[in-house]
Design a protein around this motif. Sequence first.
Motif, PDB file in Angstrom:
ATOM      1  N   GLY A  23       0.912  -1.210   0.365  1.00  0.00           N
ATOM      2  CA  GLY A  23      -0.165   0.074   0.178  1.00  0.00           C
ATOM      3  C   GLY A  23       1.428   1.413   0.114  1.00  0.00           C
ATOM      4  O   GLY A  23       1.851   1.617   0.498  1.00  0.00           O
ATOM      5  N   PHE A  24       0.994   2.162  -0.869  1.00  0.00           N
ATOM      6  CA  PHE A  24       1.439   2.910  -1.503  1.00  0.00           C
ATOM      7  C   PHE A  24       0.765   4.148  -0.500  1.00  0.00           C
ATOM      8  O   PHE A  24       0.224   5.439  -1.365  1.00  0.00           O
ATOM      9  N   LYS A  25       1.428   4.816   1.238  1.00  0.00           N
ATOM     10  CA  LYS A  25       0.128   5.615   1.718  1.00  0.00           C
ATOM     11  C   LYS A  25       1.191   6.703   2.579  1.00  0.00           C
ATOM     12  O   LYS A  25       2.413   6.037   3.189  1.00  0.00           O
ATOM     13  N   TYR A  40      -1.280  23.070 -11.782  1.00  0.00           N
ATOM     14  CA  TYR A  40      -0.887  21.712 -10.777  1.00  0.00           C
ATOM     15  C   TYR A  40      -2.240  20.666 -10.436  1.00  0.00           C
ATOM     16  O   TYR A  40      -3.200  20.930 -10.514  1.00  0.00           O
ATOM     17  N   GLY A  41      -1.733  19.919 -10.084  1.00  0.00           N
ATOM     18  CA  GLY A  41      -2.627  18.123 -10.262  1.00  0.00           C
ATOM     19  C   GLY A  41      -2.624  16.933  -8.841  1.00  0.00           C
ATOM     20  O   GLY A  41      -1.281  17.264  -8.962  1.00  0.00           O
ATOM     21  N   MET A  42      -3.549  16.393  -8.890  1.00  0.00           N
ATOM     22  CA  MET A  42      -2.524  15.063  -8.016  1.00  0.00           C
ATOM     23  C   MET A  42      -3.773  14.042  -8.191  1.00  0.00           C
ATOM     24  O   MET A  42      -4.832  14.131  -8.687  1.00  0.00           O
ATOM     25  N   LEU A  43      -3.394  12.732  -8.256  1.00  0.00           N
ATOM     26  CA  LEU A  43      -3.949  12.093  -8.654  1.00  0.00           C
ATOM     27  C   LEU A  43      -3.262  10.148  -7.734  1.00  0.00           C
ATOM     28  O   LEU A  43      -1.965  10.811  -7.797  1.00  0.00           O
ATOM     29  N   ILE A  44      -4.272   9.228  -7.895  1.00  0.00           N
ATOM     30  CA  ILE A  44      -3.303   7.988  -7.919  1.00  0.00           C
ATOM     31  C   ILE A  44      -3.010   7.146  -8.624  1.00  0.00           C
ATOM     32  O   ILE A  44      -4.353   7.455  -9.280  1.00  0.00           O
ATOM     33  N   ASP A  45      -2.242   6.712  -9.447  1.00  0.00           N
ATOM     34  CA  ASP A  45      -2.231   6.054 -10.900  1.00  0.00           C
ATOM     35  C   ASP A  45      -3.066   4.836 -10.001  1.00  0.00           C
ATOM     36  O   ASP A  45      -3.347   3.706  -9.425  1.00  0.00           O
ATOM     37  N   ARG A  46      -3.162   3.947 -11.020  1.00  0.00           N
ATOM     38  CA  ARG A  46      -3.627   2.579 -11.591  1.00  0.00           C
ATOM     39  C   ARG A  46      -3.291   1.538 -10.295  1.00  0.00           C
ATOM     40  O   ARG A  46      -3.323   0.232  -9.545  1.00  0.00           O
ATOM     41  N   PHE A  47      -1.687   1.928  -9.717  1.00  0.00           N
ATOM     42  CA  PHE A  47      -0.353   1.168  -8.837  1.00  0.00           C
ATOM     43  C   PHE A  47      -1.337   1.258  -7.422  1.00  0.00           C
ATOM     44  O   PHE A  47      -0.315   0.344  -6.758  1.00  0.00           O
ATOM     45  N   GLY A  48      -1.298   2.664  -7.120  1.00  0.00           N
ATOM     46  CA  GLY A  48      -2.071   2.734  -5.522  1.00  0.00           C
ATOM     47  C   GLY A  48      -0.506   4.109  -5.509  1.00  0.00           C
ATOM     48  O   GLY A  48      -1.057   4.755  -4.561  1.00  0.00           O
ATOM     49  N   VAL A  49       0.497   4.335  -6.645  1.00  0.00           N
ATOM     50  CA  VAL A  49       1.020   5.548  -6.355  1.00  0.00           C
ATOM     51  C   VAL A  49       0.142   6.706  -6.425  1.00  0.00           C
ATOM     52  O   VAL A  49      -0.246   7.059  -7.799  1.00  0.00           O
ATOM     53  N   SER A  50       1.136   7.233  -5.397  1.00  0.00           N
ATOM     54  CA  SER A  50      -0.397   8.950  -5.380  1.00  0.00           C
ATOM     55  C   SER A  50       1.506   9.547  -6.348  1.00  0.00           C
ATOM     56  O   SER A  50       2.572  10.186  -5.882  1.00  0.00           O
ATOM     57  N   TRP A  51       0.566  11.264  -7.179  1.00  0.00           N
ATOM     58  CA  TRP A  51       2.068  11.353  -7.665  1.00  0.00           C
ATOM     59  C   TRP A  51       1.200  13.250  -7.406  1.00  0.00           C
ATOM     60  O   TRP A  51      -0.199  13.543  -6.991  1.00  0.00           O
ATOM     61  N   MET A  52       1.860  13.818  -7.271  1.00  0.00           N
ATOM     62  CA  MET A  52       1.317  15.613  -7.684  1.00  0.00           C
ATOM     63  C   MET A  52       2.330  15.979  -8.928  1.00  0.00           C
ATOM     64  O   MET A  52       3.627  15.720  -9.043  1.00  0.00           O
ATOM     65  N   LEU A  53       2.017  16.889  -9.717  1.00  0.00           N
ATOM     66  CA  LEU A  53       1.990  17.165 -11.251  1.00  0.00           C
ATOM     67  C   LEU A  53       2.265  18.538 -11.153  1.00  0.00           C
ATOM     68  O   LEU A  53       0.866  19.286 -11.183  1.00  0.00           O
ATOM     69  N   THR A  54       3.065  19.464 -11.716  1.00  0.00           N
ATOM     70  CA  THR A  54       3.330  21.139 -11.098  1.00  0.00           C
ATOM     71  C   THR A  54       3.765  21.362 -12.877  1.00  0.00           C
ATOM     72  O   THR A  54       5.315  21.052 -12.992  1.00  0.00           O
ATOM     73  N   LEU A  55       3.474  22.524 -12.666  1.00  0.00           N
ATOM     74  CA  LEU A  55       4.052  23.426 -13.578  1.00  0.00           C
ATOM     75  C   LEU A  55       4.752  24.614 -13.181  1.00  0.00           C
ATOM     76  O   LEU A  55       4.494  25.046 -12.289  1.00  0.00           O
ATOM     77  N   VAL A  56       6.070  24.548 -13.485  1.00  0.00           N
ATOM     78  CA  VAL A  56       7.016  25.296 -12.771  1.00  0.00           C
ATOM     79  C   VAL A  56       8.051  26.413 -13.949  1.00  0.00           C
ATOM     80  O   VAL A  56       8.392  26.417 -14.686  1.00  0.00           O
ATOM     81  N   GLU A  57       7.601  27.633 -13.828  1.00  0.00           N
ATOM     82  CA  GLU A  57       7.865  28.928 -14.893  1.00  0.00           C
ATOM     83  C   GLU A  57       9.493  29.220 -14.333  1.00  0.00           C
ATOM     84  O   GLU A  57       9.500  30.009 -13.650  1.00  0.00           O
ATOM     85  N   ASP A  58      10.178  29.052 -15.507  1.00  0.00           N
ATOM     86  CA  ASP A  58      11.629  30.673 -14.881  1.00  0.00           C
ATOM     87  C   ASP A  58      10.378  31.545 -14.502  1.00  0.00           C
ATOM     88  O   ASP A  58       9.673  32.283 -15.497  1.00  0.00           O
ATOM     89  N   HIS A  59      11.295  32.686 -13.848  1.00  0.00           N
ATOM     90  CA  HIS A  59      11.277  34.004 -13.753  1.00  0.00           C
ATOM     91  C   HIS A  59      12.064  34.937 -14.372  1.00  0.00           C
ATOM     92  O   HIS A  59      13.283  34.421 -13.946  1.00  0.00           O
TER      93      HIS A  59
END
Length: 141
Positions: free
Chosen positions: A80-82, A122-141
């Motif tokens: 279990g990925f918790k 930005y968004g968050m999800l749990i994939d089909r294997f139960g691994v939690s992911w956070m994806l984000t856009l990083v912009e250079d300033h």
Amino acid sequence: MAQAIIEPYLFFGGRCEEAIEFYRKALGAQVEMVMLFNDSPQPLPPGVIQPGFENKVMHASMTIAGHRIMVSDGRNDDIGFKGFSLSLAFPTVMEVESAFSALADGGHILMALGSTFWSPLYGMLIDRFGVSWMLTLVEDH
């Protein structure tokens, strides 16, 4: 003393080869090596793995966005990925959206992609294997 390196090691309870292929397609993971339990240079002590796991993945490594992640089928333990998430930061909207969509296939979206105070995407999800992911856009300033 040399600087230590932290590398995630994920166990997939018998679905490791499927997971490797999924991440290869979804995120462009580069597989570095795969070793099955039967390929071990030393015999495994009796009872270390469940019967039928002889041809499962004992150890594999892959890189995603240049960072190593190690994976295994484990010993068929209850997994279990918790309590953690893997975070992916991308420089373009297209890359964030593509990775999010691919990882969400068969998974569960916790937070749809959207704007936050720390990232324009930005968004968050749990994939089909139960691994939690956070994806984000990083912009250079």
